[in-house]
Design an enzyme around this catalytic site. Structure first.
Site, short mmCIF file in Angstrom:
data_model
loop_
_atom_site.label_atom_id
_atom_site.label_comp_id
_atom_site.label_asym_id
_atom_site.label_seq_id
_atom_site.Cartn_x
_atom_site.Cartn_y
_atom_site.Cartn_z
N ILE A 15 -16.68 26.47 37.84
CA ILE A 15 -15.12 26.43 38.57
C ILE A 15 -13.89 27.62 38.00
O ILE A 15 -13.71 28.13 39.07
CB ILE A 15 -14.26 25.38 38.36
CG1 ILE A 15 -13.29 25.06 39.55
CG2 ILE A 15 -13.70 24.84 37.38
CD1 ILE A 15 -12.97 23.84 40.15
N ALA A 16 -13.92 27.90 37.12
CA ALA A 16 -13.64 29.10 36.37
C ALA A 16 -13.53 30.19 37.16
O ALA A 16 -12.83 30.47 37.46
CB ALA A 16 -12.57 29.01 35.01
N SER A 36 -11.32 28.77 25.28
CA SER A 36 -12.71 27.89 25.59
C SER A 36 -12.32 28.01 24.46
O SER A 36 -12.20 28.56 23.60
CB SER A 36 -13.46 28.65 25.97
OG SER A 36 -14.92 27.88 25.76
N ARG A 37 -13.03 26.30 23.82
CA ARG A 37 -13.44 25.70 22.83
C ARG A 37 -14.30 27.00 21.90
O ARG A 37 -14.39 26.86 20.80
CB ARG A 37 -13.66 24.82 21.93
CG ARG A 37 -12.67 23.71 22.40
CD ARG A 37 -12.73 22.20 22.77
NE ARG A 37 -14.20 21.79 23.76
CZ ARG A 37 -14.94 20.98 23.65
NH1 ARG A 37 -14.30 19.02 23.50
NH2 ARG A 37 -15.57 20.72 25.23
N TYR A 58 -7.35 26.33 23.38
CA TYR A 58 -6.71 25.72 24.20
C TYR A 58 -4.93 26.27 23.82
O TYR A 58 -4.04 26.57 24.46
CB TYR A 58 -6.27 25.07 24.61
CG TYR A 58 -7.63 24.27 25.03
CD1 TYR A 58 -8.83 25.49 25.00
CD2 TYR A 58 -8.17 23.22 25.10
CE1 TYR A 58 -9.89 25.34 25.75
CE2 TYR A 58 -9.31 22.24 25.71
CZ TYR A 58 -10.63 23.74 26.24
OH TYR A 58 -11.44 23.50 26.25
N HIS A 79 -7.62 16.79 30.95
CA HIS A 79 -6.67 17.40 31.64
C HIS A 79 -5.81 16.86 31.15
O HIS A 79 -4.35 17.27 31.35
CB HIS A 79 -6.68 16.56 32.56
CG HIS A 79 -7.95 17.46 33.44
ND1 HIS A 79 -8.51 16.42 35.06
CD2 HIS A 79 -8.88 18.35 33.69
CE1 HIS A 79 -9.18 17.36 35.03
NE2 HIS A 79 -9.48 18.41 34.67
N LYS A 97 -8.66 18.69 39.78
CA LYS A 97 -8.65 17.19 40.18
C LYS A 97 -9.44 16.32 39.48
O LYS A 97 -10.25 17.24 38.90
CB LYS A 97 -8.96 16.88 41.45
CG LYS A 97 -10.29 17.94 42.42
CD LYS A 97 -11.52 17.18 41.43
CE LYS A 97 -12.28 17.63 42.26
NZ LYS A 97 -13.43 17.26 41.75
N ASP A 179 -15.00 12.60 40.27
CA ASP A 179 -15.64 14.59 40.90
C ASP A 179 -16.00 14.72 41.83
O ASP A 179 -15.11 15.83 42.87
CB ASP A 179 -17.07 14.00 39.99
CG ASP A 179 -17.56 15.63 40.36
OD1 ASP A 179 -16.49 16.55 39.49
OD2 ASP A 179 -18.80 15.93 39.93
#
Length: 327
Positions: A15-16, A36-37, A58, A79, A97, A179
């Site tokens: 999605i990013a 990102s981790r 983050y 989130h 979301k 989702d």
């Protein structure tokens, strides 16, 4: 206009990639940093899209003074913690979301936004889709009369995916409802409001994750029949039936490219292709709100997020959807 709104992205999944491509189309926005981790993943993402800064944590991104607003695109269970941390660093937040996996989480995030006086919005991108906005306007203006029936579904086959991935992992609040079931529920909500009664049932996979949910929302003069699932495809169209006509949003309705209106046995189509993938419009909304000093959007407010998660909480209680990390 002055300086562009400077964005950071936390969580660099599929999605990013869609989001950052649409962000590049917004004249008033620029991507400043990604996190990102996995620092290798962050560096690769930054190199692919020409992003100046990449971080392997983050918090490092949130400490970056150049970032005005953060887009959170991690799995659901992260989130709340990331949004709280971002807002305590006085960052504006657009969070994918669901804003939280239950009402308690959403209330905590909203309280933190108010305390820190920063902008916060749940990234329910369909709310800002031009065709969806137009359909709501038509319904509100009673162009097809009083609404009697809404049907919307969202399903695709996902049972061949990794059980440790976000979609099918209960530990990550996986399952179809939060989702993708959130989309049909959202549509019924923006058209008809909070239902007076909800009936729902779910099916579960062997690892305990919910993979099918059917919902009926009852209103004083209307009903909405809604569905989400990972065990097969569905038509993925939305139909709104009034006593004077029908509006149909063609597949895939949540990223609508237009709609049709049927009245007096005549059908008229209204193409409304989106800019980019469609994230463009929610990015524009965030930018406009920040420019105006708003702390929430008029189109998708904090109360809207609370109402929607309240409905989904009710569905979960009825259907027995409980995540292992919840009390």
């Amino acid at each position: 206009m002055g300086q562009k709104i400077r964005w950071g992205i936390i969580g660099l999944g599929n999605i990013a990639h869609h989001f950052v491509k649409d962000l590049a189309m917004v004249n008033d926005a620029e991507i400043i940093a990604v996190a990102s981790r996995n620092i290798v993943k962050a560096n690769e993402f930054a190199a692919q899209y020409g992003v100046k800064q990449s971080f392997g944590s983050y918090e490092s991104l949130l400490q970056c003074e150049e970032v005005d607003v953060v887009y959170i695109a991690t799995p659901h269970t992260f989130h709340v913690s990331i949004a709280l941390m971002a807002m305590n660093y006085k960052k504006n937040v657009l969070c994918e979301k669901p804003l939280g996996v239950n009402t308690d989480e959403v209330e905590r995030v909203i309280a933190c936004a108010r305390e820190n006086k920063v902008f916060l919005m749940e990234a329910l991108w369909s709310r800002f889709n031009p065709a969806v906005q137009k359909v709501k306007q038509l319904v509100d203006a009673k162009e097809i009369g009083d609404i009697a029936f809404v049907h919307a579904d969202f399903a695709f086959y996902a049972m061949d995916r990794d059980l440790k991935g976000r979609v099918l992992n209960p530990e990550l609040a996986g399952g179809s409802l939060l989702d993708i079931g959130i989309y049909p529920a959202f549509l019924a909500y923006i058209l008809l409001g909070v239902p007076e009664k909800v009936l729902s049932t779910s099916s579960f996979y062997e690892n305990g994750v919910e993979v099918q949910t059917s919902m009926i929302f009852k209103y004083p003069r209307a009903q909405a029949v809604l569905y989400s699932g990972f065990t097969s495809k569905s038509s993925m169209k939305a139909e709104i039936y009034g006593d004077k006509g029908v509006v149909c949003i063609q597949p895939r309705w949540h990223e609508a490219q237009g709609y049709s209106v049927e009245k007096n046995n005549e059908i008229e189509n209204f193409p409304m292709p989106t800019e980019g993938r469609g994230y463009y419009y929610e990015i524009m909304e965030v930018n406009d709100c920040i420019r105006q000093g708003k702390l929430q959007s008029d189109l998708w407010s904090h109360q809207n997020s609370l109402d929607l998660i309240g409905i989904l909480d009710l569905v979960r209680r009825q259907s027995g959807i409980v995540f292992p990390f919840e009390p």
